[in-house]
Design an enzyme around this catalytic site. Structure first.
Site, short mmCIF file in Angstrom:
data_model
loop_
_atom_site.label_atom_id
_atom_site.label_comp_id
_atom_site.label_asym_id
_atom_site.label_seq_id
_atom_site.Cartn_x
_atom_site.Cartn_y
_atom_site.Cartn_z
N GLN A 86 -98.15 70.86 -199.94
CA GLN A 86 -98.63 71.98 -200.76
C GLN A 86 -100.05 71.77 -201.25
O GLN A 86 -100.69 72.70 -201.73
CB GLN A 86 -97.71 72.16 -201.99
CG GLN A 86 -96.29 72.53 -201.66
CD GLN A 86 -96.16 73.90 -201.00
OE1 GLN A 86 -97.01 74.78 -201.19
NE2 GLN A 86 -95.12 74.09 -200.20
N HIS B 294 -89.32 67.34 -202.10
CA HIS B 294 -88.73 68.24 -201.10
C HIS B 294 -87.73 67.40 -200.30
O HIS B 294 -87.90 66.18 -200.16
CB HIS B 294 -89.86 68.73 -200.18
CG HIS B 294 -89.49 69.78 -199.20
ND1 HIS B 294 -88.89 69.49 -198.01
CD2 HIS B 294 -89.65 71.13 -199.23
CE1 HIS B 294 -88.70 70.62 -197.33
NE2 HIS B 294 -89.16 71.63 -198.06
N LYS C 289 -99.02 75.54 -193.64
CA LYS C 289 -99.15 75.80 -195.08
C LYS C 289 -100.62 75.84 -195.49
O LYS C 289 -100.95 75.89 -196.68
CB LYS C 289 -98.40 74.74 -195.88
CG LYS C 289 -96.88 74.84 -195.72
CD LYS C 289 -96.18 73.85 -196.60
CE LYS C 289 -94.74 73.66 -196.22
NZ LYS C 289 -93.88 74.77 -196.63
N CYS D 20 -85.42 73.79 -201.12
CA CYS D 20 -85.30 72.45 -200.51
C CYS D 20 -85.58 71.35 -201.53
O CYS D 20 -86.12 70.29 -201.20
CB CYS D 20 -86.21 72.27 -199.30
SG CYS D 20 -85.74 73.29 -197.92
N ASP E 198 -97.04 63.09 -200.02
CA ASP E 198 -96.65 64.33 -199.36
C ASP E 198 -97.60 65.42 -199.87
O ASP E 198 -97.48 65.88 -201.00
CB ASP E 198 -95.19 64.66 -199.72
CG ASP E 198 -94.78 66.05 -199.25
OD1 ASP E 198 -95.63 66.80 -198.77
OD2 ASP E 198 -93.59 66.38 -199.41
N1 PLP Z 1 -92.99 68.76 -198.64
C1 PLP Z 1 -93.23 69.80 -199.43
C2 PLP Z 1 -93.73 69.59 -200.82
C3 PLP Z 1 -93.01 71.09 -198.96
O1 PLP Z 1 -93.25 72.14 -199.74
C4 PLP Z 1 -92.53 71.25 -197.64
C5 PLP Z 1 -92.21 72.60 -197.14
O2 PLP Z 1 -92.02 73.53 -197.88
C6 PLP Z 1 -92.32 70.13 -196.85
C7 PLP Z 1 -92.55 68.89 -197.39
C8 PLP Z 1 -91.86 70.25 -195.44
O3 PLP Z 1 -92.85 70.87 -194.67
P1 PLP Z 1 -92.56 71.30 -193.15
O4 PLP Z 1 -91.32 72.13 -193.18
O5 PLP Z 1 -93.78 72.08 -192.78
O6 PLP Z 1 -92.40 70.06 -192.37
#
Ligand code: PLP
Length: 420
Positions: free
Chosen positions: A215, A135, A238, A376, A212
């Site tokens: 998800q 992401h 999430k 993203c 990370d």
């Molecule tokens: N990493 C992953 C795999 C994501 O799917 C997301 C958001 O969709 C993020 C990071 C960023 O999360 P946040 O916008 O809640 O900070």
């Protein structure tokens, strides 16, 4: 509405989908007069009533700023807030609540590591390894850091089926590698990466690893001690919690050596114009008034998840994914992007000759919420040579009937849009 569940799940565990759906008020809403079909769970999940009530109770019963307050309300709020740190610790099986830092979300958690670990340990010529399915929030902070420090970003390639090319990772990692930062579960492909193996390989060279788990938290059970990750980042919204909440887990031995992130109230031990000393971890990384109600709401989300049969929920999600995949594969012109074994309940697809946005807009008119675009993960889209996908992401509260509605409406969309 007909609720379809995998009969095997119902039989084994008494997984009661209708009862679960009633816990989530939004799920009985309509969109344009049609029953809402919410398939955008990877963007944010819906919230159970218990989370909504926790926010309401805080604001109507004990709203106060926390810590340092001597009065009743402040103490009540402070205790509720502090209890969540223990809940999070237990939820991810951390060794101590000192390892749990509250942030605004995964994005801030990763930026925190880049700003502290990066500032202290990364220098010119050092290398940071990420993967090709990250992401943007696990790409851009490292790019900024590399630019500032003269460090180099290396990328683990993605194979055609959406898996990481681990053989290439073994070649990328070397004496200059200072950090590996990889996604546990891809928000676009659903791929569940072998993070334990990646961590083992990195640790054999004494390299730290950030995972990370944005998800992962809702679909998997995460045990940070078993994974042995050095950092884990995730978002409350999430995993059924409020927006504006997140966590950075870090091993205490590492956090203790890091400089502060932001300066301000709470994160200090003592301040004078000559010298300021800083609080112990984790508060050292939590400057300013936090999102108190939302953190308490996140605690309530963890409470909800902890009392549900997560194994049955996982089986139901697999059932939804299987049904959706089989139905999509039968539609001429549809191509699923990412079909790695054991993937999470996320299905991304493109349709020959059609624009993902047009499809998403048509589905919206039927009350079906999907996400379209690059999610993203623009570099990942480039890897597959496509501008974007339609993504349906399922959660345990979705039904087989909703999957059917998605695929039937998609057929109608294709028919209508192809005519033009
Ligand atoms: N990493 C992953 C795999 C994501 O799917 C997301 C958001 O969709 C993020 C990071 C960023 O999360 P946040 O916008 O809640 O900070």
């Amino acid at each position: 509405m007909r609720v379809l569940t995998d009969p095997a799940v119902t039989k084994i565990s008494g997984f009661d989908l209708e009862r679960i759906r009633k816990d989530f008020p939004v799920l009985s809403e309509t969109a344009y007069g049609k029953p809402l079909v919410y398939l955008d769970n990877a963007a944010t999940t819906q919230k159970p009533r218990s989370v909504i009530e926790a926010l309401n109770e805080y604001y109507s019963g004990y709203n106060a700023n926390i810590h340092r307050g001597v009065h009743y309300l402040s103490q009540k709020a402070g205790e509720a807030y502090d209890r969540v740190r223990v809940l999070v610790k237990d939820f991810i099986h951390a060794a101590s609540e000192r390892e749990i830092i509250f942030t605004r979300g995964t994005t801030e958690s990763i930026n925190l590591v880049a700003a502290t670990f990066g500032r202290k340990y990364i220098s010119a010529g050092d290398e940071i390894i990420i993967s090709g399915m990250e992401h943007h929030s696990n790409i851009v902070p490292w790019q900024l850091l590399c630019e500032e420090k003269g460090a180099v970003l290396k990328v683990i390639p993605v194979l055609d089926n959406g898996e990481l090319d681990l053989a290439s990772f073994q070649k990328l990692i070397g004496d200059k590698t200072c950090l590996v930062s990889v996604v546990h579960t891809s928000n676009t492909l659903g791929t569940v990466n072998p993070v334990k193996e990646i961590i083992r390989i990195a640790h054999s060279r004494k390299i730290k690893v950030l995972v990370d788990a944005a998800q992962a938290m809702i679909h998997s059970t995460i045990d940070v001690q078993d994974l042995d990750c050095d950092f884990l980042a995730f978002s409350g919204h999430k995993m059924l919690g409020p927006t504006g909440t997140g966590v950075l887990y870090g091993k205490a031995g590492i956090l203790e050596k890091l400089p502060p992130y932001q300066g301000g109230g709470e994160m200090i031990e003592s301040v004078s114009f000559d010298k300021t000393t800083f609080a112990d971890i984790p508060v050292r990384f939590e400057a300013g008034t936090p999102s108190i109600a939302d953190v308490i709401g996140m605690g309530s989300a963890i409470g909800y998840l902890s009392t549900m049969d997560r194994k049955a929920a996982g089986m139901h999600e697999k059932f939804l994914l299987k049904e959706a995949t089989a139905a999509l594969e039968e539609i001429p012109g549809v191509r699923i992007i990412g079909n790695s074994p054991g993937k999470a309940s996320v299905v991304s697809f493109v349709v020959d000759g059609l624009n993902a946005l047009d499809i998403g807009m048509y589905l919206d008119t039927r009350g079906i919420a999907v996400r379209t675009g690059h999610h993203c993960t623009e570099p990942l889209m480039n890897r597959f040579g496509i501008p974007g996908t339609v993504r349906a992401s399922f959660l345990f509260y979705n039904t087989g009937e909703e999957v059917r509605q998605l695929t039937e409406s998609l057929k109608m969309a294709i028919q209508l849009l192809t005519k033009k």
